[in-house]
Enzyme design. Structure first.
Site, PDB file in Angstrom:
ATOM      1  N   HIS A 197       0.840  -1.200   0.000  1.00 34.96           N
ATOM      2  CA  HIS A 197       0.000   0.000   0.000  1.00 34.96           C
ATOM      3  C   HIS A 197       0.877   1.252   0.000  1.00 34.96           C
ATOM      4  CE1 HIS A 197      -3.245  -2.526   2.319  1.00 34.96           C
ATOM      5  NE2 HIS A 197      -3.207  -2.833   1.029  1.00 34.96           N
ATOM      6  N   PRO A 198       1.837   1.381  -0.919  1.00 34.78           N
ATOM      7  CA  PRO A 198       2.745   2.535  -0.863  1.00 34.78           C
ATOM      8  C   PRO A 198       2.029   3.836  -1.189  1.00 34.78           C
ATOM      9  CG  PRO A 198       3.034   1.367  -2.930  1.00 34.78           C
ATOM     10  CD  PRO A 198       2.090   0.533  -2.099  1.00 34.78           C
TER      11      PRO A 198
END
Length: 597
Positions: free
Chosen positions: A532-533
């Site tokens: 989930h950058p």
């Protein structure tokens, strides 16, 4: 006679299933080319809107502009089409490390990943129409109001509170036929979670059964939800298998993007470069790793870092690539003494699994196996954390090791019964929803065809360690509860050699109360990133409140890189909502100029 007839039925089912797969695969291959592609003779054209990246933000934004704007739209994507595997939910992980995955690796991690090869995390990112929305686990999140209110209050973003974002989050949610909610009676694990909700009603825990972007057993991503409906529009062109290599800024009369340099490789791997002029706006939707990479490769970023790489500076923006954040998970395997049913090799090889999927889109192949989630949004006493339940009893060693970068001993410690094809059980995953650790994205050199330097810097904050331990303790409380008792669960505390001084000791397998030192050691060895950058072109520092690049009037960023703080769940739906809001601003400016359709 009855047994013989049963065997004939099973064989017939296998044949029918195999033929069905062949038919579907053939149809997919026939449709595999990208339509409405910008022709070579058009490549000197200028476009009103140039969108870089056909992922979640890019596909959503393209849909609205192509449908409602009189302007011309060009959508550029470094990959092509995704194949059949992207549509079959359970086969999602088989795409990782394939042609539709950028297959990034982190730099060696200082505070985590000690059980991974070279202490590097695998960082999958989608490459093709749909981007990571065609590579992710399809889980939908409705959003959490206090997340947005924290943007408003802590980052001075007065028009980004929940009051402003609620309607866009609602619009981002697909309609009911395009979603799958795991039923209460799906398995004994979902029944236990349902009972636990009643048992723990006195706690501030929020129980959710998984909600998927799945329709009729097939992935329903932003491609199906938004892009396909406009893909043949006359004002839209697509440019697949093309890499944007540089943004050209013009300083006069004020700083703005005037063109981009694009590279396309032919069948002999020779690259042809050409420029595309930008009439109105350049919109970057390349994601939290590659949007800052493109900006820095174009000379937009921290001056000292650009000078070290010999990149001519076009615009000073020191915080490009900083503030990288991601969720971090600790998985624990829990075996069950009853039939779940769980995902395992025997379940997947059962002919009825394929028959059920091909006939009705149901069964294990029709979702990813994540069955539910419990969240504590915290208060003054504890930070928010999440607990996810993945209904897998047997984890294939070669498959998971290839996509996680685990060393063999670490994997076998985490999943000690990996070899048992009929093992029943589940994986409970603990994570901190608002991690404080921050990393960065940098450049190795100025070339866009080289991977960026990605440092998530997991567990650099001691607060994240304490938060994750709180999540693990709550997960244990759930598994040990009377609601789960009928499952006869047993937590398999990993025996990691480097953690042996802290545990697990024999008593830990009975009292399930290992020390904090052991849990910290465990997460620093076998914890994994959530993919989930976000945050590397954050609102308020790199882009303004309308997502425009600070100091550059006609460049916007519309992807997860603008998120100033983590989302307390899966961020994909939030990116859709942000793209919807960005489109509303763009179309409003056209309306004021009298240019709308």
């Amino acid at each position: 006679m009855g047994l013989k007839f049963h065997k004939i039925l099973v064989l017939a089912g296998i044949v029918i299933g195999f033929l069905s797969v062949i038919v579907v695969l053939a149809g997919t291959l026939l449709k595999n080319s990208v339509p409405n592609v910008l022709a070579p003779e058009e490549r000197d054209f200028a476009f009103d809107y140039v969108i870089v990246g056909a992922g979640t933000g890019g596909s959503t934004l393209t849909s609205l502009l192509a449908r409602n704007s009189n302007g011309s739209v060009l959508l550029i994507e470094a990959g092509g089409q995704f194949g059949l595997l992207s549509r079959i939910p359970l086969l999602t992980t088989f795409q990782q490390k394939g042609i539709n995955d950028w297959s990034f690796l982190s730099v060696p991690q200082k505070h985590s990943s000690k059980g991974l090869i070279e202490q590097r995390q695998c960082l999958p990112r989608g490459k093709g129409l749909g981007g990571s929305a065609n590579l992710n686990y399809m889980l939908h999140f409705d959003g959490h109001g206090p997340d947005f209110d924290s943007w408003r209050d802590l980052h001075n973003l007065s028009d980004w509170g929940w009051a402003q974002m609620r309607s866009f989050m609602s619009a981002a949610k697909p309609k009911i036929p395009d979603m799958l909610e795991i039923p209460r009676r799906y398995s004994k694990l979902t029944e236990a979670l349902d009972e636990a909700q009643a048992q723990f009603a006195h706690k501030d825990w929020s129980f959710r059964r998984s909600l998927y972007n799945i329709r009729n057993g097939m992935r329903h991503s932003v491609v199906q939800q938004f892009l396909n409906a406009v893909i043949h529009h006359s004002n839209l062109r697509l440019l697949p298998d093309a890499l944007v290599k540089r943004i050209q800024l013009s300083p006069s009369p004020f700083l703005q993007a005037t063109s981009i340099l694009v590279g396309i490789k032919d069948e002999e791997n020779r690259e042809k470069e050409f420029s595309i002029e930008i009439r109105r706006e350049l919109i970057l939707c390349a994601g939290a790793y590659q949007t800052p990479q493109l900006l820095m490769a174009s000379g937009i970023g921290d001056v000292s870092a650009l000078n070290k790489l010999g990149i001519p500076v076009q615009h000073s923006l020191p915080l490009v690539g900083q503030n990288l954040h991601d969720h971090f998970n600790l998985p624990l395997f829990v075996s069950m003494g009853v039939t779940g049913p769980s995902l395992n090799q025997n379940t997947l090889l059962n002919p009825m699994t394929l028959i059920n999927y091909m006939s009705s889109g149901t069964g294990p192949l029709g979702n990813f196996g994540v069955l539910g989630n419990v969240a504590s949004y915290g208060g003054s006493e504890s930070p928010p954390y999440g607990i996810t339940f993945f209904g897998a009893g047997a984890i294939d060693e070669s498959a998971l090791m290839s996509i996680s970068n685990f060393k063999g001993p670490a994997f076998r410690a985490l999943f000690p019964r990996y070899y048992n094809a009929s093992q029943e059980g589940f994986v409970v995953i603990s994570s901190c929803l608002q991690p404080k650790s921050r990393g960065s994205v940098g450049l190795l050199n100025r070339h866009m065809r080289r991977n960026p330097l990605i440092d998530p810097n997991y567990l650099s904050s001691e607060e994240d360690v304490a938060c994750t331990i709180a999540a693990i303790r709550s997960a244990v409380e759930l598994v040990n509860s009377t609601a789960f008792a009928t499952l006869h669960p047993r937590i398999h505390w990993p025996r990691v050699q480097d953690c042996s001084n802290f545990g697990p000791f024999e008593r830990n397998f009975f009292d399930n109360r290992p020390s904090d030192h052991y849990l910290e050691c465990l997460m620093r060895h076998v914890g994994l990133g959530s993919h989930h950058p976000a945050g590397t072109c954050a609102l308020g520092s790199v882009v303004d409140s309308q997502l425009r690049l600070q100091g550059v009037s006609n460049v916007r960023v519309v992807d997860a890189s603008v998120l100033p703080r983590p989302i307390s769940g899966n961020p994909n739906s939030v990116v859709v909502a942000i793209a919807l809001r960005a489109a509303s601003w763009i179309l409003k400016s056209e309306l004021q100029a009298g240019d709308l359709k």
